[in-house]
Motif scaffolding. Structure first.
Motif, PDB file in Angstrom:
ATOM      1  N   SER A  23      26.969  33.634  29.912  1.00 28.65           N
ATOM      2  CA  SER A  23      26.081  34.195  30.838  1.00 28.65           C
ATOM      3  C   SER A  23      25.722  33.210  32.027  1.00 28.65           C
ATOM      4  N   SER A  24      25.720  32.061  31.695  1.00 30.39           N
ATOM      5  CA  SER A  24      25.320  31.022  33.103  1.00 30.39           C
ATOM      6  C   SER A  24      26.104  31.172  34.213  1.00 30.39           C
ATOM      7  N   GLY A  25      27.523  31.629  33.959  1.00 33.00           N
ATOM      8  CA  GLY A  25      28.357  32.179  35.096  1.00 33.00           C
ATOM      9  C   GLY A  25      28.027  33.311  35.881  1.00 33.00           C
ATOM     10  N   LEU A  26      27.312  34.144  35.218  1.00 31.36           N
ATOM     11  CA  LEU A  26      26.738  35.338  35.906  1.00 31.36           C
ATOM     12  C   LEU A  26      25.668  35.220  36.841  1.00 31.36           C
ATOM     13  N   SER A  27      24.560  33.988  36.227  1.00 29.99           N
ATOM     14  CA  SER A  27      23.619  33.786  37.109  1.00 29.99           C
ATOM     15  C   SER A  27      24.077  32.883  38.077  1.00 29.99           C
ATOM     16  N   ALA A  28      25.197  32.207  38.127  1.00 31.08           N
ATOM     17  CA  ALA A  28      25.793  31.333  38.873  1.00 31.08           C
ATOM     18  C   ALA A  28      26.340  32.228  40.253  1.00 31.08           C
ATOM     19  N   LEU A  29      26.967  33.388  40.040  1.00 33.43           N
ATOM     20  CA  LEU A  29      27.450  34.360  40.863  1.00 33.43           C
ATOM     21  C   LEU A  29      26.231  35.143  41.448  1.00 33.43           C
ATOM     22  N   GLU A  30      25.287  35.343  40.790  1.00 35.10           N
ATOM     23  CA  GLU A  30      23.988  36.021  41.283  1.00 35.10           C
ATOM     24  C   GLU A  30      23.699  34.989  42.446  1.00 35.10           C
ATOM     25  N   PHE A  31      23.299  33.794  42.306  1.00 36.08           N
ATOM     26  CA  PHE A  31      22.861  32.996  43.246  1.00 36.08           C
ATOM     27  C   PHE A  31      23.550  32.461  44.341  1.00 36.08           C
ATOM     28  N   LYS A  32      24.888  32.560  44.114  1.00 36.02           N
ATOM     29  CA  LYS A  32      25.981  32.580  45.130  1.00 36.02           C
ATOM     30  C   LYS A  32      25.788  33.688  46.253  1.00 36.02           C
ATOM     31  N   TYR A  33      25.653  34.944  45.628  1.00 35.69           N
ATOM     32  CA  TYR A  33      25.422  36.165  46.745  1.00 35.69           C
ATOM     33  C   TYR A  33      24.136  35.862  47.585  1.00 35.69           C
ATOM     34  N   ARG A  34      23.056  35.558  46.796  1.00 44.11           N
ATOM     35  CA  ARG A  34      21.868  35.196  47.493  1.00 44.11           C
ATOM     36  C   ARG A  34      21.983  34.275  48.649  1.00 44.11           C
ATOM     37  N   LEU A  35      22.699  33.081  48.382  1.00 49.73           N
ATOM     38  CA  LEU A  35      22.582  32.004  49.368  1.00 49.73           C
ATOM     39  C   LEU A  35      23.868  32.457  50.425  1.00 49.73           C
ATOM     40  N   MET A  36      24.894  33.080  50.122  1.00 46.70           N
ATOM     41  CA  MET A  36      25.863  33.539  51.158  1.00 46.70           C
ATOM     42  C   MET A  36      25.042  34.430  52.335  1.00 46.70           C
ATOM     43  N   ARG A  37      24.075  35.315  51.811  1.00 48.50           N
ATOM     44  CA  ARG A  37      23.358  36.335  52.729  1.00 48.50           C
ATOM     45  C   ARG A  37      22.471  35.348  53.736  1.00 48.50           C
ATOM     46  N   MET A  38      22.290  34.115  53.351  1.00 46.93           N
ATOM     47  CA  MET A  38      21.315  33.076  54.011  1.00 46.93           C
ATOM     48  C   MET A  38      22.396  32.207  55.181  1.00 46.93           C
ATOM     49  N   ASN A  39      23.676  32.667  54.939  1.00 44.86           N
ATOM     50  CA  ASN A  39      24.704  31.758  55.704  1.00 44.86           C
ATOM     51  C   ASN A  39      24.692  30.253  55.330  1.00 44.86           C
ATOM     52  N   ILE A  67      17.305  38.836  23.354  1.00 45.80           N
ATOM     53  CA  ILE A  67      16.400  38.587  24.638  1.00 45.80           C
ATOM     54  C   ILE A  67      17.395  38.048  25.606  1.00 45.80           C
ATOM     55  N   ASN A  68      17.153  38.274  27.083  1.00 52.43           N
ATOM     56  CA  ASN A  68      18.118  37.636  27.909  1.00 52.43           C
ATOM     57  C   ASN A  68      17.973  36.105  28.284  1.00 52.43           C
ATOM     58  N   SER A  69      18.997  35.558  27.556  1.00 49.57           N
ATOM     59  CA  SER A  69      18.846  34.025  27.562  1.00 49.57           C
ATOM     60  C   SER A  69      18.995  33.624  29.180  1.00 49.57           C
ATOM     61  N   GLN A  70      19.200  34.229  30.077  1.00 51.38           N
ATOM     62  CA  GLN A  70      19.143  33.666  31.391  1.00 51.38           C
ATOM     63  C   GLN A  70      17.864  33.962  32.220  1.00 51.38           C
ATOM     64  N   LEU A  71      16.949  34.572  31.640  1.00 45.60           N
ATOM     65  CA  LEU A  71      15.640  34.877  32.343  1.00 45.60           C
ATOM     66  C   LEU A  71      15.032  33.655  32.928  1.00 45.60           C
ATOM     67  N   ALA A  72      14.851  32.457  32.318  1.00 47.08           N
ATOM     68  CA  ALA A  72      14.167  31.400  32.604  1.00 47.08           C
ATOM     69  C   ALA A  72      15.122  30.856  33.755  1.00 47.08           C
ATOM     70  N   ILE A  73      16.348  30.806  33.760  1.00 45.22           N
ATOM     71  CA  ILE A  73      17.273  30.296  34.926  1.00 45.22           C
ATOM     72  C   ILE A  73      17.248  31.151  35.904  1.00 45.22           C
ATOM     73  N   ILE A  74      17.142  32.384  35.973  1.00 43.00           N
ATOM     74  CA  ILE A  74      17.038  33.217  37.150  1.00 43.00           C
ATOM     75  C   ILE A  74      15.522  33.157  37.628  1.00 43.00           C
ATOM     76  N   TYR A  75      14.699  32.863  36.940  1.00 47.55           N
ATOM     77  CA  TYR A  75      13.104  32.953  37.640  1.00 47.55           C
ATOM     78  C   TYR A  75      13.316  31.408  38.366  1.00 47.55           C
ATOM     79  N   VAL A  76      13.827  30.465  37.876  1.00 44.39           N
ATOM     80  CA  VAL A  76      13.996  29.151  38.672  1.00 44.39           C
ATOM     81  C   VAL A  76      14.728  29.264  39.976  1.00 44.39           C
ATOM     82  N   LEU A  77      15.915  29.908  39.820  1.00 44.80           N
ATOM     83  CA  LEU A  77      16.787  30.373  41.122  1.00 44.80           C
ATOM     84  C   LEU A  77      15.849  31.233  42.079  1.00 44.80           C
ATOM     85  N   ASP A  78      15.027  32.278  41.401  1.00 43.25           N
ATOM     86  CA  ASP A  78      14.127  32.906  42.247  1.00 43.25           C
ATOM     87  C   ASP A  78      13.364  32.056  43.006  1.00 43.25           C
ATOM     88  N   MET A  79      12.693  31.158  42.599  1.00 45.77           N
ATOM     89  CA  MET A  79      11.832  30.102  43.113  1.00 45.77           C
ATOM     90  C   MET A  79      12.499  29.642  44.249  1.00 45.77           C
TER      91      MET A  79
END
Length: 269
Positions: free
Chosen positions: A129-145, A229-241
Motif C-alpha cells: 500500500s505504501s508503494g501506491l502512495s509513492a506512485l501518487e506522490f511521483k505523479y504529483r511532483l512530475m507535474r511540477m517538473n 480503514i485506509n492505512s495510507q490516509l495519514a501518509i497521503i495527508y502528509v504528502l498533501d502538505m
C-alpha cells in the motif's frame, strides 16, 4: 505543542516490553472505556501486574495510572457506539487527520520541501500500500517538473540506492518501520551520502535509525478494533502538505499548470 497521550504512547511503543505493549494495545483498542476502570480492572483484563501497569504509565510520561487515565479521558472524542455507520467512518477519518496534524511539526515539512527543491533527483521507496502512495506522490511532483521516481520493487530499490550520491533525496514510506526491504535499500542510499526522509508510525525502529529527518503519523491500532480503514490516509495527508507547500514556488506551480493544460487539451481534442 505537546503531543497528546496516544501520540506519546505510539512514538514510545517500540521501547516498551512485550507485556507493556499488550497494555498499550488494550488501551488503544478500548480507549473510550478506560475511564470506567481502575488499575486492578486493567490488571485483570491484560493479565499484567499492577506494578507493570505503573511502570508502563511512567514510561508514557505519567507518575501513575490515575494521572495517565485522567489525561487520556480529556482527549477522548465521541464514543463510536453512539455513531451510525456513515458518521463513524467520517469520525475515524477526522480523528486520523487531526492526530496527524498534531504529530507533524510545520518546520519539518518546510525542511523536506527545501530538500526536494535542492535535490538533483527525488526517489520514493514503498512496498504494498505504501508503494501506491509513492506512485501518487511521483505523479504529483512530475507535474511540477521535479525529477522523481517511485520505486515499489525491492530489487529496484537496491539498484537505485547503489547509484545515489549526496545530491539525491530518498523518501521512505513504512507504517511499521520494520519493512526489511525498504530499510536495506535506505541503508545503502545513506552509505552513498543520499539524504533520507522517512514517514512512519513509530519512533525507535530500524527505519528511524536510518533517516536524517522523520515525519510521524498515527497508527491504525490506536483507532480501536475496526474492520477496515485506509492505512495510507495519514501518509497521503502528509504528502498533501508537502505538495501544497511546494506549489508556493511559482516555477513549480507554473509547470503544474502547463501539464494540466496539456492534459486538458488532449482530453478535448
Amino acid at each position: 505543542m505537546a503531543l497528546n497521550v496516544l501520540d506519546e504512547l505510539q512514538l514510545r511503543y517500540q521501547q516498551l516490553s512485550a507485556k507493556e505493549k499488550e497494555i498499550a494495545d488494550y488501551i488503544m483498542r478500548n480507549k473510550n472505556s478506560i475511564h470506567n476502570i481502575n488499575i486492578r480492572d486493567l490488571s485483570e483484563r491484560t493479565q499484567a501486574s499492577m506494578s507493570t501497569i505503573t511502570r508502563f504509565c511512567r514510561k508514557a510520561g505519567f507518575s501513575n495510572f490515575i494521572d495517565f487515565k485522567l489525561s487520556l479521558n480529556r482527549e477522548i472524542d465521541i464514543p463510536r457506539d453512539e455513531l451510525n455507520f456513515f458518521a463513524q467512518t467520517r469520525h475515524l477519518y477526522n480523528e486520523i487527520i487531526m492526530a496527524t496534524a498534531d504529530m507533524i511539526k510545520p518546520q519539518m515539512i518546510e525542511e523536506v520541501v527545501q530538500q526536494i527543491q535542492q535535490a538533483r533527483r527525488v526517489y520514493v521507496f514503498g512496498l504494498g500500500s505504501s508503494g501506491l502512495s509513492a506512485l501518487e506522490f511521483k505523479y504529483r511532483l512530475m507535474r511540477m517538473n521535479i525529477l522523481i521516481d517511485a520505486v515499489t520493487d525491492s530489487h529496484m530499490m537496491m539498484m537505485n540506492a547503489s547509484l545515489m550520491d549526496e545530491q539525491d533525496v530518498v523518501i521512505g514510506l513504512s507504517n511499521s518501520g520494520h519493512t526489511t526491504e525498504v530499510n536495506s535499500a535506505l541503508r545503502i542510499a545513506k552509505s552513498n551520502q543520499a539524504k533520507i526522509v522517512g514517514i512512519t508510525n513509530f519512533d525507535h525502529t530500524p527505519f528511524t535509525e536510518i533517516t536524517d529527518l522523520c515525519l510521524f503519523t498515527p497508527g491504525l491500532q490506536r483507532m480501536g478494533d475496526i474492520p477496515f480503514i485506509n492505512s495510507q490516509l495519514a501518509i497521503i495527508y502528509v504528502l498533501d502538505m508537502i505538495s501544497m507547500l511546494l506549489l508556493q514556488n511559482e516555477e513549480l506551480l507554473s509547470a503544474r499548470q502547463r501539464t494540466l493544460h496539456a492534459l486538458y487539451k488532449q482530453d478535448h481534442s
